[in-house]
Write a protein that holds these residues in place. Structure first.
Motif, PDB file in Angstrom:
ATOM      1  N   VAL A  44       7.926   6.564  -5.527  1.00 17.40           N
ATOM      2  CA  VAL A  44       7.183   5.320  -5.448  1.00 17.40           C
ATOM      3  C   VAL A  44       5.813   5.627  -4.846  1.00 17.40           C
ATOM      4  O   VAL A  44       5.638   6.627  -4.157  1.00 17.40           O
ATOM      5  CB  VAL A  44       7.967   4.283  -4.604  1.00 17.40           C
ATOM      6  N   ILE A  45       4.832   4.786  -5.119  1.00 16.10           N
ATOM      7  CA  ILE A  45       3.480   5.000  -4.612  1.00 16.10           C
ATOM      8  C   ILE A  45       3.344   4.271  -3.282  1.00 16.10           C
ATOM      9  O   ILE A  45       3.686   3.097  -3.159  1.00 16.10           O
ATOM     10  CB  ILE A  45       2.429   4.491  -5.621  1.00 16.10           C
ATOM     11  N   ALA A  46       2.851   4.993  -2.275  1.00 18.32           N
ATOM     12  CA  ALA A  46       2.668   4.428  -0.937  1.00 18.32           C
ATOM     13  C   ALA A  46       1.188   4.202  -0.677  1.00 18.32           C
ATOM     14  O   ALA A  46       0.337   4.926  -1.195  1.00 18.32           O
ATOM     15  CB  ALA A  46       3.248   5.372   0.110  1.00 18.32           C
ATOM     16  N   LEU A  47       0.884   3.196   0.133  1.00 21.61           N
ATOM     17  CA  LEU A  47      -0.500   2.837   0.441  1.00 21.61           C
ATOM     18  C   LEU A  47      -0.789   3.078   1.912  1.00 21.61           C
ATOM     19  O   LEU A  47      -0.070   2.586   2.783  1.00 21.61           O
ATOM     20  CB  LEU A  47      -0.749   1.362   0.110  1.00 21.61           C
ATOM     21  N   PHE A  48      -1.842   3.849   2.202  1.00 26.71           N
ATOM     22  CA  PHE A  48      -2.344   4.010   3.571  1.00 26.71           C
ATOM     23  C   PHE A  48      -3.542   3.076   3.685  1.00 26.71           C
ATOM     24  O   PHE A  48      -4.665   3.419   3.350  1.00 26.71           O
ATOM     25  CB  PHE A  48      -2.728   5.466   3.834  1.00 26.71           C
ATOM     26  N   GLU A  49      -3.268   1.866   4.129  1.00 25.57           N
ATOM     27  CA  GLU A  49      -4.220   0.764   4.060  1.00 25.57           C
ATOM     28  C   GLU A  49      -5.526   1.029   4.808  1.00 25.57           C
ATOM     29  O   GLU A  49      -6.593   0.572   4.399  1.00 25.57           O
ATOM     30  CB  GLU A  49      -3.545  -0.485   4.634  1.00 25.57           C
ATOM     31  N   GLU A  50      -5.471   1.778   5.898  1.00 28.20           N
ATOM     32  CA  GLU A  50      -6.667   2.039   6.696  1.00 28.20           C
ATOM     33  C   GLU A  50      -7.717   2.832   5.918  1.00 28.20           C
ATOM     34  O   GLU A  50      -8.903   2.741   6.207  1.00 28.20           O
ATOM     35  CB  GLU A  50      -6.308   2.797   7.979  1.00 28.20           C
ATOM     36  N   ASN A  51      -7.288   3.630   4.948  1.00 26.53           N
ATOM     37  CA  ASN A  51      -8.228   4.437   4.169  1.00 26.53           C
ATOM     38  C   ASN A  51      -8.797   3.699   2.966  1.00 26.53           C
ATOM     39  O   ASN A  51      -9.746   4.177   2.347  1.00 26.53           O
ATOM     40  CB  ASN A  51      -7.564   5.728   3.691  1.00 26.53           C
ATOM     41  N   CYS A  52      -8.217   2.555   2.616  1.00 25.23           N
ATOM     42  CA  CYS A  52      -8.649   1.840   1.412  1.00 25.23           C
ATOM     43  C   CYS A  52      -9.973   1.124   1.675  1.00 25.23           C
ATOM     44  O   CYS A  52     -10.092   0.347   2.615  1.00 25.23           O
ATOM     45  CB  CYS A  52      -7.586   0.833   0.987  1.00 25.23           C
ATOM     46  N   THR A  53     -10.962   1.395   0.817  1.00 24.03           N
ATOM     47  CA  THR A  53     -12.275   0.754   0.927  1.00 24.03           C
ATOM     48  C   THR A  53     -12.486  -0.288  -0.156  1.00 24.03           C
ATOM     49  O   THR A  53     -13.595  -0.776  -0.318  1.00 24.03           O
ATOM     50  CB  THR A  53     -13.398   1.800   0.839  1.00 24.03           C
ATOM     51  N   VAL A  54     -11.468  -0.617  -0.902  1.00 27.24           N
ATOM     52  CA  VAL A  54     -11.505  -1.596  -1.986  1.00 27.24           C
ATOM     53  C   VAL A  54     -12.563  -1.198  -3.016  1.00 27.24           C
ATOM     54  O   VAL A  54     -13.345  -2.012  -3.482  1.00 27.24           O
ATOM     55  CB  VAL A  54     -11.756  -3.028  -1.443  1.00 27.24           C
ATOM     56  N   CYS A  55     -12.576   0.081  -3.370  1.00 28.49           N
ATOM     57  CA  CYS A  55     -13.527   0.550  -4.387  1.00 28.49           C
ATOM     58  C   CYS A  55     -13.060   0.213  -5.797  1.00 28.49           C
ATOM     59  O   CYS A  55     -13.833   0.287  -6.738  1.00 28.49           O
ATOM     60  CB  CYS A  55     -13.749   2.050  -4.245  1.00 28.49           C
ATOM     61  N   MET A  56     -11.787  -0.139  -5.949  1.00 28.04           N
ATOM     62  CA  MET A  56     -11.196  -0.566  -7.230  1.00 28.04           C
ATOM     63  C   MET A  56     -11.051   0.548  -8.256  1.00 28.04           C
ATOM     64  O   MET A  56     -10.740   0.279  -9.407  1.00 28.04           O
ATOM     65  CB  MET A  56     -12.006  -1.700  -7.862  1.00 28.04           C
ATOM     66  N   LEU A  57     -11.269   1.794  -7.885  1.00 28.46           N
ATOM     67  CA  LEU A  57     -11.132   2.884  -8.856  1.00 28.46           C
ATOM     68  C   LEU A  57      -9.706   2.987  -9.385  1.00 28.46           C
ATOM     69  O   LEU A  57      -9.501   3.206 -10.578  1.00 28.46           O
ATOM     70  CB  LEU A  57     -11.540   4.210  -8.223  1.00 28.46           C
ATOM     71  N   CYS A  58      -8.731   2.839  -8.490  1.00 27.40           N
ATOM     72  CA  CYS A  58      -7.340   2.969  -8.927  1.00 27.40           C
ATOM     73  C   CYS A  58      -6.987   1.895  -9.950  1.00 27.40           C
ATOM     74  O   CYS A  58      -6.339   2.170 -10.959  1.00 27.40           O
ATOM     75  CB  CYS A  58      -6.399   2.924  -7.732  1.00 27.40           C
ATOM     76  N   ALA A  59      -7.423   0.661  -9.707  1.00 26.14           N
ATOM     77  CA  ALA A  59      -7.101  -0.429 -10.628  1.00 26.14           C
ATOM     78  C   ALA A  59      -7.825  -0.261 -11.965  1.00 26.14           C
ATOM     79  O   ALA A  59      -7.264  -0.557 -13.023  1.00 26.14           O
ATOM     80  CB  ALA A  59      -7.475  -1.765  -9.996  1.00 26.14           C
ATOM     81  N   ARG A  60      -9.065   0.240 -11.931  1.00 24.29           N
ATOM     82  CA  ARG A  60      -9.820   0.415 -13.176  1.00 24.29           C
ATOM     83  C   ARG A  60      -9.275   1.555 -14.025  1.00 24.29           C
ATOM     84  O   ARG A  60      -9.308   1.504 -15.249  1.00 24.29           O
ATOM     85  CB  ARG A  60     -11.293   0.670 -12.871  1.00 24.29           C
ATOM     86  N   GLU A  61      -8.803   2.616 -13.370  1.00 25.56           N
ATOM     87  CA  GLU A  61      -8.330   3.791 -14.110  1.00 25.56           C
ATOM     88  C   GLU A  61      -6.879   3.675 -14.560  1.00 25.56           C
ATOM     89  O   GLU A  61      -6.425   4.467 -15.363  1.00 25.56           O
ATOM     90  CB  GLU A  61      -8.497   5.052 -13.256  1.00 25.56           C
TER      91      GLU A  61
END
Length: 192
Positions: A24-41
């Motif tokens: 499963v994919i885990a999220l380290f929220e503190e590192n997320c800058t909401v750049c949206m690259l993951c959602a776009r790709e």
């Protein structure tokens, strides 16, 4: 045909997973800058991100205010996800990781959409990265950071040595001035 068959006793005995298993994919929220690259790709469009902008006050007086993105929602729909790992590869800030956990079946397909709290919980199951090869070359980023840290340390030591020298010089002057004040002036020694 030459080997004896072994029955896997799953779920009583957990299987020994190979390294770098995709669960499963885990999220380290503190590192997320909401750049949206993951959602776009994402080829399946199974990542949902919502955010808003906040104004950050100036760090120094006279500076300008900055704006930054704040993460409101990060969700992955695992009923759509094909576990390709593109989102993890394109994340420039290491906010997404593979967890080897694979037991997250649900009776309702709607519950396979994991929100950021559940993705954050998966983060605790992510294994430590493997140790670097002892003979490997040091990464450029670490070498640059170490060089800068050494330079700052040397600068601080030099400033501390200069401050200690100034303090010692001031103490010497104070001692000499006190000694001069306590010594009688020449010609006044025998006039009592």
């Amino acid at each position: 045909m030459t080997k004896k068959t072994v029955t896997a006793q799953y779920p009583d005995v957990q299987p020994e997973l190979p390294p770098r298993s995709r669960g499963v994919i885990a999220l380290f929220e503190e590192n997320c800058t909401v750049c949206m690259l993951c959602a776009r790709e994402c080829p399946d469009w199974c990542i949902y991100i919502d955010s808003h902008k906040e104004t950050v006050p100036a760090a120094v007086p006279g500076g300008r205010e900055r704006s930054r993105n704040v993460l409101d929602r990060f969700a992955i729909d695992f009923s759509l996800c094909m576990y390709c790992g593109i989102c993890i590869e394109v994340c420039p800030f290491d906010a997404l990781f593979w967890s080897p956990e694979f037991e997250y079946a649900e009776t309702d397909i709607l519950e396979l959409t994991h929100e950021r709290d559940k993705l954050r919980d998966w983060m605790w199951t992510v294994p430590e990265p493997p140790a670097l090869d002892a003979g490997a070359e040091e990464p450029k980023e670490i070498a640059a950071a170490r060089k800068t840290a050494d330079k700052l340390r040397a600068q601080r030591e030099q400033e501390a040595a200069e401050a200690a020298a100034r303090t010692a010089e001031a103490d010497t002057r104070t001692t000499e001035a006190a000694a001069d004040a306590s010594d009688p002036e020449p010609g006044q020694e025998g006039q009592e």
